[in-house]
Design a protein around this motif. Structure first.
Motif, PDB file in Angstrom:
ATOM      1  N   UNK A  18       0.813  -1.203   0.000  1.00 58.87           N
ATOM      2  CA  UNK A  18       0.000   0.000   0.000  1.00 58.87           C
ATOM      3  C   UNK A  18       0.844   1.248   0.000  1.00 58.87           C
ATOM      4  N   UNK A  19       0.169   2.389  -0.136  1.00 60.69           N
ATOM      5  CA  UNK A  19       0.829   3.685  -0.012  1.00 60.69           C
ATOM      6  C   UNK A  19      -0.104   4.643   0.701  1.00 60.69           C
ATOM      7  N   UNK A  20       0.483   5.632   1.399  1.00 61.60           N
ATOM      8  CA  UNK A  20      -0.302   6.623   2.137  1.00 61.60           C
ATOM      9  C   UNK A  20      -0.536   7.855   1.267  1.00 61.60           C
ATOM     10  N   UNK A  21      -1.710   8.445   1.393  1.00 63.66           N
ATOM     11  CA  UNK A  21      -1.954   9.744   0.767  1.00 63.66           C
ATOM     12  C   UNK A  21      -2.641  10.654   1.779  1.00 63.66           C
ATOM     13  N   UNK A  22      -2.171  11.877   1.854  1.00 57.25           N
ATOM     14  CA  UNK A  22      -2.792  12.872   2.721  1.00 57.25           C
ATOM     15  C   UNK A  22      -3.825  13.698   1.971  1.00 57.25           C
ATOM     16  N   UNK A  23      -3.714  13.724   0.645  1.00 59.42           N
ATOM     17  CA  UNK A  23      -4.662  14.466  -0.180  1.00 59.42           C
ATOM     18  C   UNK A  23      -5.893  13.606  -0.479  1.00 59.42           C
ATOM     19  N   UNK A  24      -7.096  14.159  -0.381  1.00 55.21           N
ATOM     20  CA  UNK A  24      -8.291  13.397  -0.736  1.00 55.21           C
ATOM     21  C   UNK A  24      -8.577  13.386  -2.234  1.00 55.21           C
ATOM     22  N   UNK A  25      -7.667  13.924  -3.032  1.00 58.06           N
ATOM     23  CA  UNK A  25      -7.915  14.064  -4.468  1.00 58.06           C
ATOM     24  C   UNK A  25      -8.008  12.712  -5.165  1.00 58.06           C
ATOM     25  N   UNK A  26      -9.072  12.477  -5.940  1.00 57.74           N
ATOM     26  CA  UNK A  26      -9.140  11.249  -6.733  1.00 57.74           C
ATOM     27  C   UNK A  26      -8.089  11.217  -7.831  1.00 57.74           C
ATOM     28  N   UNK A  27      -7.577  12.387  -8.235  1.00 54.93           N
ATOM     29  CA  UNK A  27      -6.520  12.432  -9.237  1.00 54.93           C
ATOM     30  C   UNK A  27      -5.267  11.713  -8.722  1.00 54.93           C
ATOM     31  N   UNK A  28      -4.947  11.912  -7.452  1.00 50.16           N
ATOM     32  CA  UNK A  28      -3.789  11.245  -6.868  1.00 50.16           C
ATOM     33  C   UNK A  28      -4.008   9.732  -6.875  1.00 50.16           C
ATOM     34  N   UNK A  29      -5.223   9.310  -6.545  1.00 51.99           N
ATOM     35  CA  UNK A  29      -5.535   7.873  -6.564  1.00 51.99           C
ATOM     36  C   UNK A  29      -5.354   7.311  -7.972  1.00 51.99           C
ATOM     37  N   UNK A  30      -5.813   8.048  -8.976  1.00 52.75           N
ATOM     38  CA  UNK A  30      -5.668   7.578 -10.360  1.00 52.75           C
ATOM     39  C   UNK A  30      -4.199   7.490 -10.772  1.00 52.75           C
ATOM     40  N   UNK A  31      -3.389   8.463 -10.378  1.00 49.60           N
ATOM     41  CA  UNK A  31      -1.966   8.422 -10.702  1.00 49.60           C
ATOM     42  C   UNK A  31      -1.324   7.181 -10.089  1.00 49.60           C
ATOM     43  N   UNK A  32      -1.669   6.903  -8.837  1.00 50.77           N
ATOM     44  CA  UNK A  32      -1.159   5.704  -8.173  1.00 50.77           C
ATOM     45  C   UNK A  32      -1.634   4.456  -8.913  1.00 50.77           C
ATOM     46  N   UNK A  33      -2.905   4.449  -9.288  1.00 53.41           N
ATOM     47  CA  UNK A  33      -3.454   3.294  -9.990  1.00 53.41           C
ATOM     48  C   UNK A  33      -2.769   3.016 -11.308  1.00 53.41           C
ATOM     49  N   UNK A  34      -2.354   4.066 -11.993  1.00 55.77           N
ATOM     50  CA  UNK A  34      -1.712   3.896 -13.291  1.00 55.77           C
ATOM     51  C   UNK A  34      -0.364   3.174 -13.193  1.00 55.77           C
ATOM     52  N   UNK A  35       0.258   3.176 -12.012  1.00 50.78           N
ATOM     53  CA  UNK A  35       1.522   2.446 -11.874  1.00 50.78           C
ATOM     54  C   UNK A  35       1.302   0.937 -11.920  1.00 50.78           C
ATOM     55  N   UNK A  36       0.125   0.489 -11.511  1.00 49.17           N
ATOM     56  CA  UNK A  36      -0.152  -0.944 -11.449  1.00 49.17           C
ATOM     57  C   UNK A  36       0.613  -1.657 -10.352  1.00 49.17           C
ATOM     58  N   UNK A  37       1.174  -0.914  -9.385  1.00 49.22           N
ATOM     59  CA  UNK A  37       2.038  -1.501  -8.363  1.00 49.22           C
ATOM     60  C   UNK A  37       1.395  -1.598  -6.983  1.00 49.22           C
ATOM     61  N   UNK A  38       0.287  -0.904  -6.782  1.00 51.44           N
ATOM     62  CA  UNK A  38      -0.261  -0.721  -5.439  1.00 51.44           C
ATOM     63  C   UNK A  38      -1.588  -1.465  -5.282  1.00 51.44           C
ATOM     64  N   UNK A  39      -1.728  -2.163  -4.156  1.00 53.48           N
ATOM     65  CA  UNK A  39      -2.969  -2.875  -3.835  1.00 53.48           C
ATOM     66  C   UNK A  39      -3.918  -2.018  -3.009  1.00 53.48           C
ATOM     67  N   UNK A  40      -3.356  -1.228  -2.090  1.00 54.94           N
ATOM     68  CA  UNK A  40      -4.166  -0.496  -1.111  1.00 54.94           C
ATOM     69  C   UNK A  40      -3.705   0.956  -1.034  1.00 54.94           C
ATOM     70  N   UNK A  41      -4.643   1.876  -1.159  1.00 55.27           N
ATOM     71  CA  UNK A  41      -4.350   3.295  -0.962  1.00 55.27           C
ATOM     72  C   UNK A  41      -4.942   3.715   0.375  1.00 55.27           C
ATOM     73  N   UNK A  42      -4.080   4.151   1.277  1.00 51.48           N
ATOM     74  CA  UNK A  42      -4.523   4.532   2.624  1.00 51.48           C
ATOM     75  C   UNK A  42      -4.634   6.056   2.723  1.00 51.48           C
TER      76      UNK A  42
END
Length: 264
Positions: A18-42
């Motif tokens: 997983x990775x931590x995010x302090x921003x509630x932005x869905x854009x950040x979640x999408x950027x993380x998702x595009x890596x294909x490396x992360x299972x859980x966004x906290x």
């Protein structure tokens, strides 16, 4: 109802990252998702402002890339935020600042379904995760609540001292250790940095105790060099990085070097 990737990985004894995010932005979640490396966004909701509608957008972005979500909630409004986050599609809850068994029981109950078998306090709610009411109160709805992962921040001296009792509460799935809060509650603020060996000793005690009781730690990583030793212990779930810190670190490393060139 949407499947819960973290629950599936836990049940199959499969590692997660997983990775931590302090921003509630869905854009950040999408950027993380595009890596294909992360299972859980906290989402670190304890530390900054957010709105309920932002939680819905966060949940949509998670589903777009097949990731699971976890939210770290404040102590004072934990049941309210936990239930609204689940309703938004953030399926797993990390409860901060637990001290005793009563705290843990309240945390678990707020997530689990209000049925005689589940024993929780989460009723039927016509929220996003239930199709805005199309799936509310169904057996599938109850199952979705029962599959939400309940994680506890073990970060208070009282919780560490009574750890086995706290982890004996039925429904606790994971633990996370918090060094800064631990040392503050022990009357030694700053020791997480001043005494890294002592902090590691307490952390490893928490992790070993949890593993002995069938509760998986989610270890926060500072880098890849820490992974193998924890894998050897039996830890399978990890969280690395923080969006705000990564921006700060990147600028210091890159803009700092550019500044040196400009100054010369």
């Amino acid at each position: 109802m949407k499947s819960n990737k973290l629950r599936e990985l836990l049940n199959s004894n499969t590692p997660s990252l997983g990775t931590h995010v302090a921003s509630p932005s869905p854009d950040v979640v999408e950027i993380i998702g595009r890596t294909g490396l992360i299972d859980v966004v906290q989402f670190l909701a304890e530390y900054g402002p957010y709105s309920l509608s932002e939680l819905d957008h966060f949940g949509r972005a998670l589903e777009l890339y097949g990731m699971s979500g976890m939210i770290k909630v404040d102590r004072e409004n934990r049941s309210f935020v936990a239930q609204r986050a689940i309703g938004s599609g953030i399926q797993n809850i990390l409860f901060s600042d637990v001290y005793d068994v009563a705290d843990v029981e309240e945390c678990v109950a707020s997530v689990r379904a209000d049925t005689p078998l589940s024993g929780g306090s989460h009723g039927s709610a016509d929220r996003r995760f239930a199709g805005y009411g199309l799936e509310s109160g169904t057996p599938e709805y109850v199952q979705a609540l029962d599959e939400c992962v309940v994680a506890l921040m073990i970060e208070k001296e009282a919780a560490v001292n009574d750890l086995e009792t706290l982890l004996s509460v039925d429904g606790v799935d994971m633990v996370v250790f918090g060094g800064n809060d631990y040392w503050m509650s022990a009357g030694k603020p700053g020791n997480a940095r001043n005494d890294p060996n002592g902090t590691r000793e307490v952390m490893m005690h928490v992790y070993r105790t949890a593993l002995s009781m069938g509760v998986q730690p989610q270890a926060a990583l500072g880098g890849v060099d820490q992974v193998q030793a924890m894998l050897d212990m039996g830890i399978k779930h990890f969280c690395v990085g923080n969006d705000y810190f990564m921006i700060y670190q990147w600028l210091n490393e890159n803009a700092g070097d550019i500044r040196k060139l400009l100054a010369s």
